[in-house]
Structures are given as C-alpha cells and as structure tokens.
Design a protein around this motif. Structure first.
Motif, PDB file in Angstrom:
ATOM      1  N   UNK A 145       0.839  -1.197   0.000  1.00 11.63           N
ATOM      2  CA  UNK A 145       0.000   0.000   0.000  1.00 11.63           C
ATOM      3  C   UNK A 145       0.872   1.245   0.000  1.00 11.63           C
ATOM      4  N   UNK A 146       0.209   2.387  -0.209  1.00 11.06           N
ATOM      5  CA  UNK A 146       0.895   3.669  -0.140  1.00 11.06           C
ATOM      6  C   UNK A 146       0.617   4.276   1.231  1.00 11.06           C
ATOM      7  N   UNK A 147       1.652   4.490   2.034  1.00 13.70           N
ATOM      8  CA  UNK A 147       1.508   5.127   3.344  1.00 13.70           C
ATOM      9  C   UNK A 147       1.710   6.621   3.175  1.00 13.70           C
ATOM     10  N   UNK A 148       0.702   7.400   3.586  1.00  9.03           N
ATOM     11  CA  UNK A 148       0.819   8.851   3.442  1.00  9.03           C
ATOM     12  C   UNK A 148       1.661   9.422   4.575  1.00  9.03           C
ATOM     13  N   UNK A 149       2.655  10.207   4.205  1.00 11.12           N
ATOM     14  CA  UNK A 149       3.584  10.806   5.154  1.00 11.12           C
ATOM     15  C   UNK A 149       3.676  12.296   4.850  1.00 11.12           C
ATOM     16  N   UNK A 150       3.524  13.121   5.889  1.00  8.12           N
ATOM     17  CA  UNK A 150       3.746  14.555   5.711  1.00  8.12           C
ATOM     18  C   UNK A 150       5.221  14.827   5.972  1.00  8.12           C
ATOM     19  N   UNK A 151       5.881  15.458   5.027  1.00 11.26           N
ATOM     20  CA  UNK A 151       7.311  15.729   5.144  1.00 11.26           C
ATOM     21  C   UNK A 151       7.512  16.887   6.112  1.00 11.26           C
ATOM     22  N   UNK A 152       8.293  16.643   7.153  1.00 12.16           N
ATOM     23  CA  UNK A 152       8.603  17.663   8.156  1.00 12.16           C
ATOM     24  C   UNK A 152      10.075  18.042   8.045  1.00 12.16           C
ATOM     25  N   UNK A 153      10.437  19.149   8.656  1.00 12.39           N
ATOM     26  CA  UNK A 153      11.809  19.651   8.555  1.00 12.39           C
ATOM     27  C   UNK A 153      12.819  18.661   9.131  1.00 12.39           C
ATOM     28  N   UNK A 154      12.420  17.903  10.156  1.00 10.10           N
ATOM     29  CA  UNK A 154      13.337  16.953  10.788  1.00 10.10           C
ATOM     30  C   UNK A 154      13.714  15.793   9.873  1.00 10.10           C
ATOM     31  N   UNK A 155      12.994  15.625   8.778  1.00 11.77           N
ATOM     32  CA  UNK A 155      13.232  14.505   7.863  1.00 11.77           C
ATOM     33  C   UNK A 155      14.298  14.807   6.813  1.00 11.77           C
ATOM     34  N   UNK A 156      14.789  16.031   6.761  1.00 12.97           N
ATOM     35  CA  UNK A 156      15.764  16.420   5.734  1.00 12.97           C
ATOM     36  C   UNK A 156      17.003  15.532   5.845  1.00 12.97           C
ATOM     37  N   UNK A 157      17.439  15.000   4.700  1.00 13.43           N
ATOM     38  CA  UNK A 157      18.628  14.160   4.657  1.00 13.43           C
ATOM     39  C   UNK A 157      18.340  12.677   4.815  1.00 13.43           C
ATOM     40  N   UNK A 158      17.111  12.314   5.195  1.00 16.57           N
ATOM     41  CA  UNK A 158      16.741  10.907   5.333  1.00 16.57           C
ATOM     42  C   UNK A 158      16.102  10.420   4.034  1.00 16.57           C
ATOM     43  N   UNK A 159      16.008   9.083   3.894  1.00 21.26           N
ATOM     44  CA  UNK A 159      15.358   8.493   2.740  1.00 21.26           C
ATOM     45  C   UNK A 159      13.856   8.377   2.994  1.00 21.26           C
ATOM     46  N   UNK A 160      13.045   8.477   1.929  1.00 20.32           N
ATOM     47  CA  UNK A 160      11.598   8.338   2.082  1.00 20.32           C
ATOM     48  C   UNK A 160      11.221   6.968   2.623  1.00 20.32           C
ATOM     49  N   UNK A 161      11.963   5.938   2.250  1.00 18.94           N
ATOM     50  CA  UNK A 161      11.671   4.577   2.688  1.00 18.94           C
ATOM     51  C   UNK A 161      11.758   4.391   4.196  1.00 18.94           C
ATOM     52  N   UNK A 162      12.466   5.268   4.886  1.00 15.49           N
ATOM     53  CA  UNK A 162      12.599   5.166   6.337  1.00 15.49           C
ATOM     54  C   UNK A 162      11.281   5.468   7.039  1.00 15.49           C
ATOM     55  N   UNK A 163      10.346   6.119   6.358  1.00 16.70           N
ATOM     56  CA  UNK A 163       9.100   6.547   6.972  1.00 16.70           C
ATOM     57  C   UNK A 163       7.909   5.677   6.561  1.00 16.70           C
ATOM     58  N   UNK A 164       8.176   4.595   5.829  1.00 18.67           N
ATOM     59  CA  UNK A 164       7.128   3.680   5.415  1.00 18.67           C
ATOM     60  C   UNK A 164       7.674   2.252   5.527  1.00 18.67           C
ATOM     61  N   UNK A 165       7.468   1.620   6.687  1.00 12.96           N
ATOM     62  CA  UNK A 165       8.071   0.301   6.898  1.00 12.96           C
ATOM     63  C   UNK A 165       7.387  -0.752   6.043  1.00 12.96           C
ATOM     64  N   UNK A 166       8.142  -1.781   5.679  1.00 11.72           N
ATOM     65  CA  UNK A 166       7.660  -2.782   4.728  1.00 11.72           C
ATOM     66  C   UNK A 166       7.169  -4.041   5.405  1.00 11.72           C
ATOM     67  N   UNK A 167       7.194  -4.089   6.735  1.00  9.57           N
ATOM     68  CA  UNK A 167       6.769  -5.304   7.444  1.00  9.57           C
ATOM     69  C   UNK A 167       5.850  -4.907   8.590  1.00  9.57           C
ATOM     70  N   UNK A 168       5.158  -5.913   9.162  1.00  7.98           N
ATOM     71  CA  UNK A 168       4.221  -5.651  10.250  1.00  7.98           C
ATOM     72  C   UNK A 168       4.924  -5.638  11.587  1.00  7.98           C
TER      73      UNK A 168
END
Length: 124
Positions: free
Chosen positions: A101-124
C-alpha cells in the motif's frame, strides 16, 4: 497561581539542520546543500538527480502550487523509497509505497537528509 507570577508564553525550539535554520536551507543552491548532507547523499546529488526523482519533485511543486493558501497539498504517490528528503519537499504529503500500500507521510523539517523509505516500513 499567585498574583505575582506571570504566565510565561511557551517557546518552541527552532529547527536547524547542521546549524542552519530552515529559511536559509530553502534559499541555498543545490551545491551548497550538497555540502551539508552525509557522504552517500552527497555522492548521489553530485552525480545528478535522474529523471524519476526530478519528476517527483516537479509533482510536489505542482501539488503545493495548486493547493489553497493555509491548507495541506494533495498527496503525491511514489515508489521512490530511495529518494532523499530535501528542504524543498518540506510541507508536502507523499504516499510512499511499502510493497503493498501507499503510506501517506507529511514531510517535516526533521526529515531532511533521510530516505523516504525510512518513513514507510515494509513489514508488520
């Protein structure tokens, strides 16, 4: 509360990325920003953003431009889990694919420099 005490206004910590606040990060050129990020991201930015990451940034710009003032922009869906968050993306909403599925994530300033995949885990 005694009469002598004055209720203090709550202060919030101002966000900085490696000592530079968000307003200055937004004004920086891509070359100056490249010097701030970690080594792997620096290598990726110096080799140039390819077609798909640039298309995502263009879609995010368009979604921000088309939204009414003071409201959140429409979500942009992507499979690009390896995209590095840049200051320009702050405030956008991204649907990040986790394999199902697509997990909706709001990009915040603290996320700068991280990968998008870090905010949408692939396992339960």
């Amino acid at each position: 509360m005694a009469d002598g005490e004055v209720k203090r206004k709550r202060t919030f910590k101002k966000f900085t990325y490696r000592g530079i606040d968000l307003d200055k990060l937004l004004d920086m050129t891509s070359a100056e920003l490249t010097q701030l990020v970690h080594c792997r991201a620096r290598r990726r930015f110096t080799r140039g953003l390819k077609r798909k990451p640039m298309a995502l940034i263009k879609k995010l710009r368009k979604a921000k431009r088309n939204c009414p003032e003071g409201e959140k922009p429409e979500a942009v869906r992507t499979h690009l889990r390896n995209m590095i968050v840049t200051p320009e993306m702050v405030g956008s909403i991204v649907g990040i694919y986790n394999g199902k599925t697509f997990n909706q994530v709001e990009i915040k300033a603290e996320m700068i420099g991280h990968y998008l995949g870090e905010f949408s885990i692939t396992y339960k």
